[in-house]
Design a protein around this motif. Structure first.
Motif, PDB file in Angstrom:
ATOM      1  N   SER A 269       0.848  -1.188   0.000  1.00 50.54           N
ATOM      2  CA  SER A 269       0.000   0.000   0.000  1.00 50.54           C
ATOM      3  C   SER A 269       0.881   1.234   0.000  1.00 50.54           C
ATOM      4  O   SER A 269       2.101   1.150   0.195  1.00 50.54           O
ATOM      5  CB  SER A 269      -0.940   0.001   1.202  1.00 50.54           C
ATOM      6  OG  SER A 269      -0.199   0.021   2.412  1.00 50.54           O
TER       7      SER A 269
ATOM      8  N   TRP B 294      -1.956   3.308  -5.588  1.00 44.24           N
ATOM      9  CA  TRP B 294      -1.626   4.664  -5.127  1.00 44.24           C
ATOM     10  C   TRP B 294      -1.197   5.521  -6.300  1.00 44.24           C
ATOM     11  O   TRP B 294      -1.618   6.677  -6.433  1.00 44.24           O
ATOM     12  CB  TRP B 294      -0.519   4.583  -4.085  1.00 44.24           C
ATOM     13  CG  TRP B 294      -0.206   5.865  -3.386  1.00 44.24           C
ATOM     14  CD1 TRP B 294      -0.721   6.310  -2.205  1.00 44.24           C
ATOM     15  CD2 TRP B 294       0.710   6.888  -3.827  1.00 44.24           C
ATOM     16  NE1 TRP B 294      -0.180   7.534  -1.870  1.00 44.24           N
ATOM     17  CE2 TRP B 294       0.692   7.912  -2.850  1.00 44.24           C
ATOM     18  CE3 TRP B 294       1.538   7.031  -4.925  1.00 44.24           C
ATOM     19  CZ2 TRP B 294       1.475   9.059  -2.957  1.00 44.24           C
ATOM     20  CZ3 TRP B 294       2.314   8.175  -5.047  1.00 44.24           C
ATOM     21  CH2 TRP B 294       2.277   9.171  -4.071  1.00 44.24           C
TER      22      TRP B 294
ATOM     23  N   ARG C 211      -5.373   4.399   2.387  1.00 46.11           N
ATOM     24  CA  ARG C 211      -4.289   5.293   1.988  1.00 46.11           C
ATOM     25  C   ARG C 211      -4.587   5.950   0.641  1.00 46.11           C
ATOM     26  O   ARG C 211      -4.246   7.111   0.418  1.00 46.11           O
ATOM     27  CB  ARG C 211      -2.962   4.532   1.948  1.00 46.11           C
ATOM     28  CG  ARG C 211      -2.556   4.004   3.320  1.00 46.11           C
ATOM     29  CD  ARG C 211      -1.147   3.475   3.346  1.00 46.11           C
ATOM     30  NE  ARG C 211      -0.177   4.564   3.231  1.00 46.11           N
ATOM     31  CZ  ARG C 211       1.129   4.421   3.447  1.00 46.11           C
ATOM     32  NH1 ARG C 211       1.610   3.248   3.810  1.00 46.11           N
ATOM     33  NH2 ARG C 211       1.948   5.425   3.301  1.00 46.11           N
ATOM     34  N   ASN C 212      -5.240   5.223  -0.257  1.00 43.32           N
ATOM     35  CA  ASN C 212      -5.618   5.824  -1.538  1.00 43.32           C
ATOM     36  C   ASN C 212      -6.682   6.905  -1.347  1.00 43.32           C
ATOM     37  O   ASN C 212      -6.649   7.952  -2.004  1.00 43.32           O
ATOM     38  CB  ASN C 212      -6.135   4.754  -2.493  1.00 43.32           C
ATOM     39  CG  ASN C 212      -5.037   3.824  -2.977  1.00 43.32           C
ATOM     40  OD1 ASN C 212      -3.854   4.071  -2.723  1.00 43.32           O
ATOM     41  ND2 ASN C 212      -5.406   2.759  -3.660  1.00 43.32           N
TER      42      ASN C 212
END
Length: 839
Positions: A656, A663, A812-813
């Motif tokens: 990630s 990402w 996180r994206n």
């Protein structure tokens, strides 16, 4: 005896591994064939569809030429002529010139980069179906007399006049917006694939030139198409809701459309030209049998061409009354772009002089195309000079120049590429004899058709006229051009016949019939993966410089020689040095891509006819399909954490943040989205510059609500950062509460953002100032709505125990998305609330 037994066991194991690979990568049969996501199928479908559209546009061009062959002709009515030439230009630019290179890239890049597949095969499939559906919608309109009829540039006020343009302008605007979704999807796929999925050892300065060019072009698409999308939004808002963005009587200005269109339109020329040069960069070294001369120079020249192409758009607007200083700057920039273009051509000449050129059909088409392009380049230098442009603008001289650049710079190299790469389809070459006949028909026919247009233009023949009086000096030029067009069409038809003729009796060629040096020639037509095993690359031309490489790849002696868990896999490598960092499991066959594309197409079709309920239903279907696609595809948590990829290396199956391809895809997508937003803000400040009183006495949204919205969006962003932080500590309850709080703040921010123009009574139909305020506010709030959907998705993932400290790619994206959203929100609402009141 023992050695023979061991050899047999090794061969059996290899055959078993290969059989497993074939089973995993096989293309479904029957109707499920169309659910395939393999790069070989998607690339082939893309290319076939693009060529069908090209032939359709070519027939329209022949109809136009028949109409203009003699003066005072009534073969076509004025309206039918306008529809035909508008669709001809639209289809050639949007449905052939760009998609054909996306097709080549999707088909060639996996094997060329030494990868099994590009990182988002389902995205490629979604892009194809969006492109095909949008193309059928736009092209089919002419059979109902509803095609766009205002030129492929759709200038207002002609195209905003509903009585004249009818529904055709809406079909153009919304149909092409749908097609642009496919182009941007392809750009994201190509950028991430080239940067993150190269074979180990293929450092960025060792990439094939084709990959370099496609990387540059994909970046250009990312920054060139969004201004057109922004312009389409403003255009359709005026046509649908009477918001006066281009109505001078209510403060608008038609010149804004020209700026937004040509900010797209001139890079578009180089988006078309550079991939054609990329094909030549692969063909010339092969037939010179030596590496390209000046690799670094040609890469820098390609980058320079892409960069300069964004500074040339105003040379399409020299006659619009812009300040002289602007004309001088853009004239100089237009002249300067000839320098990197010339460098690329001289690199090819130097390579041919340094090698021993093998004459072939691909080289014939390539050399002929460059000769035609050089003539187009010389006339381009002429029209870049302001005094000459004032004389030649909107005459047939410009038509001739455009076709010399595009057909010489694009179509001839494309045909060269077809003859060069055709053996990768079925291990057979096309006919040398038919190819040479086709070349001379096309070369002679093209020059006979388009060279006289220079002379007709210099004698005053304007563009976009469906007939003309006799005896004013244009008769013979037009008749000769029409004859040449049919000769050229005969050459194109011969190429089509050569491609489609049965070849089952023709013997198969060897695997690399041209003795090329780059990796795409290791692929086998019957196999559906890019490469059998992922090699270590030590050269720009590995087939020439690494003996035994092909045999080692096919024997599975490199990375990923086998299959695990029945998954399709490729390697993710570092951006600069191509060091392996992840074993990526890519999506397989799926109907979700088709459902998502067709439901999104339904949104655009329903908007065209103002079917609002259908629009909402299709939008909900699209969102559902995409969420299901993500839930069952890109967000799947693997059973094992690590994977033995061979050669003694073990890599993670899940990553990630910046190391993950997801990402990068989010970052690249939002960069394009930010360009569209910047184009809208360009419109806001454009109106401010052209009016002494920007607001014309209309009330603004005030300061309270916009600044409150900016503050709430900022708070929502900070809480999302907190959610990421607490999730990294595996505190799932706090993570969910943080996401929920951010979601509520986002909803409040959206309400505050719309409250300003709503409560102050800003009527967007009265003047351009309230209209542009509403558009900027709606853009920002709509992006907040997308953020809410993302937050709900993350919340659901967390509740389903599919998101934790280790598996946090989705969160996180989404946080990355929020970085872009908060920048948009702060800049939007600060401008709306404080400007122009603080002047």
């Amino acid at each position: 005896m023992t050695g023979a037994v061991e050899t047999q066991i090794s061969a059996d194991a290899h055959n078993a591994e290969e059989a497993e690979l074939r089973a995993v990568w096989r293309t479904p049969s029957g109707w499920r064939y169309w659910t395939s996501v393999n790069n070989t199928e998607i690339g082939l479908w893309y290319g076939a569809a693009a060529f069908i559209f090209m032939l359709f546009a070519g027939v329209l061009a022949l109809l136009v030429r028949v109409q203009l062959a003699v003066p005072e002709n009534d073969f076509l009515s004025a309206d039918t002529f306008n529809q035909a030439f508008t669709l001809h230009g639209t289809v050639m630019m949007f449905l052939f010139a760009v998609p054909i290179f996306e097709a080549a890239a999707i088909f060639l890049l996996p094997s060329m980069l030494g990868a099994r597949e590009l990182p988002f095969p389902r995205l490629s499939a979604f892009g194809f179906w969006s492109f095909a559906l949008g193309g059928v919608f736009v092209c089919g309109s002419i059979f109902f007399g509803a095609a766009p009829n205002s030129g492929w540039f759709m200038y207002p006020p002609l195209a905003t006049d509903k009585e004249y343009s009818g529904i055709g302008a809406d079909i153009w605007l919304l149909g092409l917006s749908f097609i642009e979704v496919a182009s941007i999807a392809a750009a994201v796929e190509l950028i991430v694939g080239i940067m993150k999925c190269r074979a180990p050892g293929m450092r960025i300065n060792m990439m094939p030139l084709f990959a370099w060019y496609l990387l540059i072009v994909a970046g250009m698409i990312l920054f060139a198409f969004p201004p057109l999308i922004a312009g389409d939004i403003l255009f359709e808002m005026e046509r649908t809701f009477d918001w006066p963005f281009f109505d001078a009587a209510r403060g608008g200005d038609p010149l804004l459309w020209q700026h937004l269109f040509w900010i797209f339109g001139h890079p578009e020329v180089y988006i078309i030209f550079l991939p054609a040069i990329a094909l030549m960069a692969m063909i010339v070294p092969t037939f010179a049998q030596r590496p390209i001369v000046g690799y670094s120079w040609i890469v820098l020249a390609a980058v320079g061409t892409g960069f300069l192409s964004f500074g040339l758009w105003v040379h399409h607007m020299f006659t619009t009354g812009l300040p002289q200083i602007s004309l001088a700057f853009f004239s100089a920039a237009s002249e300067a772009v000839a320098i990197p273009t010339g460098v690329q051509i001289f690199v090819f000449i130097a390579t041919m002089l340094a090698g021993r050129v093998i004459l072939s059909v691909p080289m014939l088409f390539g050399a002929g195309g460059l000769a035609i392009f050089i003539i187009g380049g010389l006339t381009g230098v002429m029209v870049a000079l302001v005094p000459f442009d004032w004389q030649a603008h909107d005459t047939y001289f410009i038509v001739a120049h455009l076709h010399y650049v595009l057909i010489g710079g694009m179509l001839f190299p494309v045909v060269a590429g077809i003859y060069y790469y055709y053996p990768l389809l079925n291990a057979r070459k096309l006919s040398d004899r038919l190819g040479k006949i086709a070349f001379w028909l096309m070369f002679i026919g093209f020059n006979v058709a388009f060279f006289p247009m220079h002379l007709a233009g210099l004698r005053g023949m304007p563009r976009r006229v469906f007939t003309y009086p006799a005896d004013i000096g244009w008769d013979w030029f037009n008749l000769i051009s029409t004859i040449g067009a049919f000769i050229f069409a005969a050459g194109v038809a011969l190429v089509v016949i050569d491609v489609l003729r049965p070849k089952h009796r023709q013997p198969k060629e060897e695997a690399n019939p041209w003795n090329a040096g780059t990796l795409e020639w290791i692929s086998e037509p019957e196999e559906k993966w890019g490469v059998r095993s992922i090699p270590i690359i030590k050269s720009r031309y590995p087939i020439w410089d690494q003996p035994g490489l092909i045999e080692d790849i096919k024997a599975g002696r490199f990375y990923l020689p086998d299959v695990k868990d029945g998954a399709r896999e490729t390697l993710v490598t570092s951006v600069l040095d191509a060091e392996p960092i992840q074993c990526l499991r890519v999506g397989g066959t799926s109907t979700l891509t088709i459902i998502a594309a067709f439901s999104l197409g339904g949104v655009f079709v329903a908007l065209t006819f103002h079917w609002w309920i259908t629009t909402i239903v299709c939008a909900l279907m699209t969102i559902t399909a995409i969420i299901a696609w993500l839930w069952t595809g890109t967000s799947v948590i693997p059973r094992d954490e690590m994977r033995d990829v061979g050669l003694g290396k073990t890599l993670p199956l899940y990553t990630s943040g910046p190391s993950s391809v997801g990402w990068w895809a989010m970052f690249i997508t939002m960069a394009g989205d930010g360009t569209a937003y910047a184009s809208l803000m360009f419109g806001y400040f454009f109106y401010w510059t052209i009016h002494e009183d920007f607001t014309a006495g209309h009330p603004g949204p005030g300061m309270l609500w916009p600044l409150t919205a900016a503050g709430l969006f900022t708070s929502a962003w900070l809480v999302m950062l907190l959610a990421r932080r607490v999730n990294s500590g595996n505190r799932s309850v706090l993570t969910r509460l943080s996401i929920l709080l951010s979601l509520l703040l986002t909803l409040a921010a959206g309400c505050a953002g719309l409250a300003g123009p709503y409560f102050t009574g800003m009527d967007p139909t009265t003047h351009v100032y309230p209209a542009i305020v509403w558009v900027v506010a709606l853009w920002t709030v709509a992006h907040g709505g997308v953020g809410v959907i993302m937050q709900v998705y993350c919340l659901a993932r967390s509740i389903a125990s599919k998101m934790d400290a280790r598996h946090d790619m989705d969160l996180r994206n989404v946080v990355l998305y929020w970085h872009f959203l908060v920048i948009t929100a702060i800049s939007s609402f600060a401008v709306l609330g404080l400007f122009p009141g603080l002047r």
